[in-house]
Design an enzyme around this catalytic site. Structure first.
Site, PDB file in Angstrom:
ATOM      1  N   GLY A   1       1.230  11.967  -8.240  1.00  0.00           N
ATOM      2  CA  GLY A   1      -0.109  12.391  -8.723  1.00  0.00           C
ATOM      3  C   GLY A   1      -1.051  11.520  -7.704  1.00  0.00           C
TER       4      GLY A   1
ATOM      5  N   GLY B   1      -8.660   9.133  -8.166  1.00  0.00           N
ATOM      6  CA  GLY B   1      -9.791   8.284  -7.305  1.00  0.00           C
ATOM      7  C   GLY B   1      -9.263   6.760  -7.155  1.00  0.00           C
TER       8      GLY B   1
ATOM      9  N   VAL C   1       0.443   7.599  -7.624  1.00  0.00           N
ATOM     10  CA  VAL C   1       1.532   7.425  -8.385  1.00  0.00           C
ATOM     11  C   VAL C   1       2.743   7.909  -7.763  1.00  0.00           C
ATOM     12  CG1 VAL C   1       2.623   7.587 -10.444  1.00  0.00           C
ATOM     13  CG2 VAL C   1       0.434   7.111 -10.647  1.00  0.00           C
TER      14      VAL C   1
ATOM     15  N   LYS D   1       2.961   3.021  -9.516  1.00  0.00           N
ATOM     16  CA  LYS D   1       1.688   3.236  -9.551  1.00  0.00           C
ATOM     17  C   LYS D   1       1.068   2.348  -8.309  1.00  0.00           C
ATOM     18  CE  LYS D   1      -2.642   3.607 -12.352  1.00  0.00           C
ATOM     19  NZ  LYS D   1      -2.996   3.451 -13.799  1.00  0.00           N
TER      20      LYS D   1
ATOM     21  N   ASP E   1      -9.148   3.287 -22.697  1.00  0.00           N
ATOM     22  CA  ASP E   1      -9.102   4.604 -22.027  1.00  0.00           C
ATOM     23  C   ASP E   1      -8.140   5.534 -22.675  1.00  0.00           C
ATOM     24  OD1 ASP E   1     -10.172   6.236 -20.353  1.00  0.00           O
ATOM     25  OD2 ASP E   1      -8.852   5.768 -18.822  1.00  0.00           O
TER      26      ASP E   1
END
Length: 1016
Positions: A64, A67, A71, A86, A184
């Site tokens: 993935g 911004g 990953v 990551k 988050d």
């Protein structure tokens, strides 16, 4: 002139220890979920498959991009497993910035690494790459995001969606309990694995939670110019606006209440297909402070009680929201329909059942009609074909070499357990049908039914744990846990059932108790499986539900299980406080067996875990009395084991042996002769016999234990490796060094394949193998093993850990064998400082290091210093082991040799003769060689070479071939000086010269070469 060696394993490395957790291994064919939602742009990363990062991660695929970074799927070469990697590009790498990306990434790693919870993604590693970007290596999860999972076609039922969010909420609540705030939370930051397990991830914005009045610097408020901006504001706001609480958007500090808002906003979207408030811009978000609670769509099938629970968490005023996520979860679990069903069930019971042990939750069994054969269906979803397949897949996905074999063994054990369960369950059903008007029979049948259902609850918890995903730690413990499932025989024992504490008489209270019992039983499975933190989280959730019911036996069992989980997690003080509450509740509930188990745990905590032997000495008679009053054989065996270990720890080996013998007898009677509990008792017994110097008996017990383990868990299991190492120590003590080496090399091979080359347990076995190589005279090989083991342990445990000191001691012995005496002394002195700091000046391990310090000081010619150290060591060993222990012969021999060099011949004679006497056995053995050599050296010093010859001839015959070099050289000197056989003397000295040359011992080589040169 001794050849340094470690005759006994009193240094402590002799016993294989469990340090740390096994590593997970890669699962073949897995495809992990995207840990970051896909987005355009890669943040500047161009990483191709096959590229190596951080010296250990090989890139496999891009999972993935977003911004902030990318990953990757990667292979971790160091720990031999796949990971999700990551990466975030730092602004510094691009020529500017303030380093916030790096700070956040490190914060993510630190936050997630602190959590050990089934519903939180595990973090393994973090660091900085050469280009300045930051990486986090985390659990490789096969599945999808919670958002994708909820967008399933056809749509998922609202109950299914709530179930997934309840799991995510438990993970988030665990973070809160650890003092962390996510900041988050959203459906894109929650993963659903193919195993069905939900995991919260992306704690990149997490930080330590703040209490009211916290003066920490708040998040920067959104500038006025941004109020009309679109929702995507990279870098301006820490979080995702659609799920952010109003107070965060105005710059206030995040806390648990803002996470509650994010959770409820996410759940609202999942249930209704849209976020709680219509939002086109930041301004619309801020206006929600003045708005009304969100209104569900008119066609929503979600009941009002769910919407109310969510709306409370979305209140604009954080002071009006629930104070914790647990409160939200409880409201979402409190289904009125389920409560109505429970009420109807309890009402029916109150009318139809007025028996002592009426159990509302199992009345279905009496409503099955004329046939009892359908009871096998009670195991659907507990242990049936789909569950078996799921468990096997999860185990094999760990990649452990013995996973497939373990899965087969577990299947055989559970097949037998469930067949016995069905047989008893059918018997109960038939007994009930055959005697409908017999109150006593009916009451006993209900007690048996309740007992069997509790067993089913534990079985279900165990199979659910095994099947939820790859877990190497669970594979290691699967067979022992399967064997530890509560015995079904108890459910057929009329005397035991009638003696048990009866359930409450009030049918409503009784139903609540039985329902809670089914939820408490999984704690026992988590305990057996070593899932201590997970069990503690569950017990913390259960206690507030159990305590208000007021049923003392259930409360006591819950408290005792929590205390055991705390003990397993290393919280000994907390465990002691909890077990005291369990003791009080068990007494109030008149549960004698549970009270005895709680007292036994307290004795373990006080005497062994917290090393308070005097307090334990006071407690022991009381515990023995309580256990006898309980009259439970399994509890009696456990109590005898704890008291045996207490005696073992303080050097009372004979009394400890007697306790271990009783434990063995009880467990053989309870479990048969091939159970892992029997193997554990045999291991305890073998080790104490070894410490007593009864090596042949120790070997027999340990070989029996090993045979049971190999048969039960398989020949390549880590438990087998540990037992092989222990057995190798006994072979060393018997002087059978090649036999010992073979055991240690096999143990090391198993451990390296199972746990990897850099695991602390691997290091322990490396050091053990090094010790055997020393005994074989292969000092350079031994030194290499010890250096490698030391590096592993210093990295894993820190430079001052007691296990580090033990490897330092072994390394010192290897260096002394190479003639590097000063290097050896420095290692010994460092080991001694660690041991004294850890255990105090009069501990057994301190004395062992002192013996080695004394020996190497003598090698350096510092005989008076050597004498002082050896005298001190001897005093400690006599106090701890007693004056007749064979291990005392080592310091006595070294002391005798130092006194010989000091010219104190009479004292030397007494010490050496005592050393020889301590080693006397019916048959001559290798342990006699050292004191005989010392006596030979004493006779030479006194000018009596003829008297030395027979002593040294005998020593030379007994000493192992690779360890007899010094004895041969001393014999050569005696033969030459006594003029008995000078050609043979030259032959023996030449042989010693070649041996020391081969081993690289320069000082000894120089000594023998000079002697030979002067006589040719």
């Amino acid at each position: 002139m001794r050849e340094p060696k470690q005759e006994e394993s009193t240094a402590g490395l002799g016993e294989a220890r469990t340090v740390g957790n096994p590593r997970p291994a890669p699962a073949e064919g897995e495809r992990p979920t995207e840990h970051t939602p896909p987005a355009s742009g890669s943040g500047g990363f161009h990483v191709a498959p096959g590229h190596a990062l951080a010296g250990r991660y090989t890139v496999l695929d891009v999972l993935g991009q977003g911004g902030m970074g990318v990953v990757l799927a990667a292979y971790d070469a160091r720990l031999d497993r796949r990971v999700a990697l990551k990466l975030v590009r730092s602004r510094e790498a691009d020529g500017g910035g303030d380093g916030l990306a790096q700070v956040r990434m490190v914060r993510e790693a630190q936050s997630m690494a602190r959590l050990n919870h089934p519903h939180v993604v595990s973090v393994y590693d973090a660091g900085t790459l050469e280009d300045g970007s930051v990486f986090i290596a985390m659990e490789y999860v096969q599945g999808q995001t919670l958002r994708s999972w909820c967008q399933h076609t056809p749509p998922r039922h609202w109950r299914e969606v709530i179930g997934a969010y309840l799991d995510a909420g438990r993970g988030l609540a665990a973070a809160h309990a650890a003092g962390l705030v996510h900041r988050d939370f959203k459906p894109d930051n929650v993963l659903v694995g193919e195993d069905g397990r939900v995991r919260v991830t992306d704690f990149g914005l997490a930080r330590a939670g703040s209490a009211p009045g916290d003066t920490a610097r708040p998040v920067t408020a959104i500038p006025a110019s941004a109020l009309q901006a679109p929702l995507t504001l990279p870098g301006s706001v820490l979080g995702t606006p659609a799920y952010m609480a109003p107070e965060l958007l105005q710059g206030q500090t995040a806390n648990v209440c803002s996470d509650v808002y994010a959770f409820c906003a996410s759940l609202h979207e999942a249930l209704h297909g849209r976020v709680p408030f219509p939002m086109d811009s930041m301004a619309s978000i801020l206006r929600l402070k003045e708005g009304q609670p969100p209104v569900p769509p008119e066609d929503s099938q979600v009941p009002a009680w769910v919407s109310r629970a969510i709306s409370q968490g979305l209140h604009p005023d954080p002071m009006q929201r629930p104070g914790s996520l647990e409160q939200v979860l409880r409201r979402l679990e409190d289904d009125p329909e389920a409560r109505r069903r429970t009420w109807l069930r309890m009402g029916g019971l109150a009318v139809s059942v007025a028996l002592l042990a009426g159990l509302a939750v199992w009345t279905w069994g009496r409503q099955q009609g004329p046939g009892c054969e359908s009871l096998e269906r009670r195991l659907e979803g507990v242990w049936d074909a789909p569950v078996k397949a799921r468990v096997t897949r999860a185990m094999e996905a760990t990649g452990l070499p013995y996973a497939k074999d373990t899965a087969r063994r577990v299947e055989r054990l559970l097949d037998g357990y469930t067949q016995a369960w069905v047989k008893q369950r059918v018997e109960v059903c038939q007994e009930t049908a055959a005697h409908p008007a017999a109150p006593r029979s009916q009451s006993l049948a209900l007690l048996r039914e309740a007992c069997l259902e509790r067993r089913r609850s534990q079985l279900q918890a165990f199979t659910g744990l095994l099947g939820r995903g790859p877990d190497p730690e669970l594979v290691d413990k699967a067979v022992p846990v399967a064997q530890a499932l509560p015995p079904l025989e108890y459910c057929a024992d009329v005397q035991a059932l009638l003696a048990a504490v009866p359930p409450p008489e009030d049918p409503q209270v009784r139903a609540r108790v039985e329902a809670l019992q089914a939820r408490v039983e999984p704690l026992a499975v988590l305990l057996s499986a070593g899932k201590y933190e997970e069990g503690l989280v569950l017990s913390e959730q259960l206690l507030p539900q159990v305590e208000p019911v007021g049923h003392a036996p259930l409360n006591a069992r819950t408290l005792l299980l929590r205390a055991r989980l705390q003990e397993g997690a290393g919280d000994y003080k907390g465990s002691e406080n909890t077990v005291l509450r369990a003791i009080s509740e068990a007494a109030r509930g008149r549960d004698a067996v549970l009270a005895a188990q709680a007292w036994n745990l307290r004795l373990l905590l006080v005497g062994i875990r917290q090393a308070r032997p005097k307090d334990a000495e006071v407690l022991a008679p009381m515990v023995e009395t309580v256990v006898e009053l309980a009259g439970d054989e399994a509890t009696r065996a456990d109590s005898l084991q704890v008291r045996g270990r207490l005696l073992d720890n303080v050097g009372q080996f004979e009394q400890a042996r007697e306790h271990y013998e009783r434990v063995l007898s009880l467990r053989e009677r309870l479990h048969g002769k091939s159970h892992l509990q029997v193997a554990l008792a045999l291991t305890d017994l073998g080790n104490v016999l070894r410490r007593m110097g009864r090596l042949a008996e120790a070997k027999e017990r340990l070989e029996r234990a090993l045979a049971i383990q190999q048969d039960t868990v398989g020949p390549t299991h880590v438990t087998v490796a540990q037992s092989l190492a222990t057995l190798g120590i006994v072979f060393t003590g018997l002087g059978q060094f090649e036999e010992a080496r073979a055991r240690h090399e096999r143990a090391l091979d198993i451990m390296e394949k199972a746990l990897g080359p850099d695991h602390p347990q691997t290091a322990t076995l490396l050091a053990e193998l090094g010790n055997v190589l020393q005994d074989l005279g292969r000092y350079e090989e031994a030194r290499a093993r010890h250096e490698r083991a030391l590096a592993i342990l210093e990295k894993a445990l820190g430079p001052e850990h007691p296990n580090v000191s033990k490897v330092l001691t072994s390394l010192g012995i290897a260096l002394a064998g190479l003639g590097r005496y000063e290097d050896a002394r420095l290692r010994f002195e460092r080991a001694l400082a660690i041991q004294e700091k850890t255990f105090g000046p009069e501990h057994l391990d301190v004395a062992v290091v002192l013996v080695n310090v004394g020996g190497v000081l003598a090698d350096l010619g510092r005989y008076e210093e050597a004498r002082a150290r050896l005298e001190r060591a001897l005093g400690v060993l006599e106090k701890v082991l007693g004056p007749q222990h064979p291990a005392l012969s080592i310091p006595l021999t070294l002391l005798g040799r130092a006194l010989t060099h000091l010219g104190r011949y009479e004292e030397a004679q007494r010490r050496l003769e005592r050393a020889l006497a301590l080693q006397q056995q019916p048959e001559e053995h290798a342990g006699l060689a050292e004191p005989l050599t010392g006596l030979g050296l004493l006779q030479l010093a006194r000018g009596r070479p003829a008297a030395a010859v027979p002593l040294l001839e005998r020593a030379s015959r007994l000493a192992p071939e690779e360890a007899a070099t010094e004895t041969r050289f001393v014999l050569a000197r005696a033969l030459w000086e006594s003029k008995q056989d000078r050609p043979r003397a030259l032959e023996l000295a030449t042989r010693a010269q070649k041996d020391w040359q081969r081993r690289g011992n320069a000082p000894r080589l120089a000594e023998v070469s000079q002697w030979l040169a002067s006589r040719r």
